[in-house]
Design a protein around this motif. Sequence first.
Motif, PDB file in Angstrom:
ATOM      1  N   TYR A  95       0.802  -1.222   0.000  1.00  0.00           N
ATOM      2  CA  TYR A  95       0.000   0.000   0.000  1.00  0.00           C
ATOM      3  C   TYR A  95       0.835   1.273   0.000  1.00  0.00           C
ATOM      4  O   TYR A  95       0.299   2.368   0.136  1.00  0.00           O
ATOM      5  N   ASN A  96       2.147   1.142  -0.167  1.00  0.00           N
ATOM      6  CA  ASN A  96       3.011   2.316  -0.097  1.00  0.00           C
ATOM      7  C   ASN A  96       4.156   2.206  -1.096  1.00  0.00           C
ATOM      8  O   ASN A  96       4.559   1.111  -1.492  1.00  0.00           O
ATOM      9  N   SER A  97       4.681   3.348  -1.475  1.00  0.00           N
ATOM     10  CA  SER A  97       5.848   3.362  -2.349  1.00  0.00           C
ATOM     11  C   SER A  97       7.042   2.771  -1.608  1.00  0.00           C
ATOM     12  O   SER A  97       7.037   2.647  -0.380  1.00  0.00           O
ATOM     13  N   LEU A 116       3.827  -2.579  -8.803  1.00  0.00           N
ATOM     14  CA  LEU A 116       3.836  -1.122  -8.765  1.00  0.00           C
ATOM     15  C   LEU A 116       2.497  -0.550  -9.221  1.00  0.00           C
ATOM     16  O   LEU A 116       2.025   0.461  -8.686  1.00  0.00           O
ATOM     17  N   GLU A 117       1.871  -1.209 -10.179  1.00  0.00           N
ATOM     18  CA  GLU A 117       0.546  -0.788 -10.624  1.00  0.00           C
ATOM     19  C   GLU A 117      -0.484  -0.984  -9.516  1.00  0.00           C
ATOM     20  O   GLU A 117      -1.365  -0.143  -9.312  1.00  0.00           O
ATOM     21  N   MET A 118      -0.375  -2.097  -8.789  1.00  0.00           N
ATOM     22  CA  MET A 118      -1.301  -2.364  -7.695  1.00  0.00           C
ATOM     23  C   MET A 118      -1.182  -1.298  -6.610  1.00  0.00           C
ATOM     24  O   MET A 118      -2.193  -0.804  -6.090  1.00  0.00           O
ATOM     25  N   VAL A 119       0.068  -0.923  -6.272  1.00  0.00           N
ATOM     26  CA  VAL A 119       0.289   0.110  -5.256  1.00  0.00           C
ATOM     27  C   VAL A 119      -0.273   1.447  -5.737  1.00  0.00           C
ATOM     28  O   VAL A 119      -0.958   2.161  -4.989  1.00  0.00           O
ATOM     29  N   LYS A 120      -0.016   1.766  -6.989  1.00  0.00           N
ATOM     30  CA  LYS A 120      -0.477   3.026  -7.564  1.00  0.00           C
ATOM     31  C   LYS A 120      -1.994   3.117  -7.579  1.00  0.00           C
ATOM     32  O   LYS A 120      -2.574   4.191  -7.333  1.00  0.00           O
ATOM     33  N   ASN A 121      -2.636   1.990  -7.822  1.00  0.00           N
ATOM     34  CA  ASN A 121      -4.095   1.984  -7.972  1.00  0.00           C
ATOM     35  C   ASN A 121      -4.841   1.625  -6.689  1.00  0.00           C
ATOM     36  O   ASN A 121      -6.063   1.482  -6.717  1.00  0.00           O
ATOM     37  N   ALA A 122      -4.115   1.472  -5.595  1.00  0.00           N
ATOM     38  CA  ALA A 122      -4.777   1.160  -4.322  1.00  0.00           C
ATOM     39  C   ALA A 122      -5.756   2.276  -3.977  1.00  0.00           C
ATOM     40  O   ALA A 122      -5.450   3.461  -4.092  1.00  0.00           O
TER      41      ALA A 122
END
Length: 265
Positions: A171-173, A245-251
């Motif tokens: 959930y975070n960068s 990275l897409e999953m984190v970005k789209n959370a």
Amino acid sequence: MDYIVESDGSKRYLVAKDSESLGDEEYLFGCEFEFYPSQAYEQEAFLEELCSLSYSDVVVNEIFVPHFKDSKSCMQLKPDISLDSNGLEISVPICSYERLKFYIVSINGLIAKYAYTNNDTGLHIHISKVQKDGINFDFYKFALLCNHKGLLDKWDTRNGYCINVMNVINYNSKRDSKVLKNKKGRVWNLELVSKNRVEIRTMGGVDYHLKSDQILKELADYKAIFEETLRRDSEHFKLLKKEHLEMVKNASDEEKIGFMKLFFG
């Protein structure tokens, strides 16, 4: 059994069978076993059997962690500060992969005879690269590969103490994860101890000492992933990283708020 008293008061039993030559080893290993003495526990008998299986000298300190000059080259029996007052820990010296496998089976058998494990207790494994200079170990890559292999949730969470590291990474960068990961006051099941060493805390819980076959299989998987982490990124990992990275970005905001409430109150 013969022993000497070290500068910190620890008893050192002089039982070393050999000093393992690690000069040709590319990777080094270590391990800690947490447990509680059972009614069958007799310290003298337990210690005698521990000494019989150890290839190094055995150090015993009933009050604190040994800290004399070469204490880390010895097998150690000591209190574990993360457990209740009678909790103990055995830590093995730095060793080869083959010797660690021997210690896992042998010490688990010793625990089965004299002690027990519960939801407080765990087994921690260390893997490091011998060459220290110039290593830039990609912990993010290691964590993603371990998670993809399904290694991070094979064991029950131990009393909310040891948490899956993916709970923060998902959930975070990468930058924010480094800041947040150590704020909760609990430990995470993977840790980058130094630039060339990781600690694996995924294993443990009730009767973990009776699961040596599972532990050895997972150890082999972690070793293979550690080696892969140090190699050039494969096409498979590049895709895995891109998807994550897409999953984190789209959370969603709801997911991020849920994470913050769960872990930071």
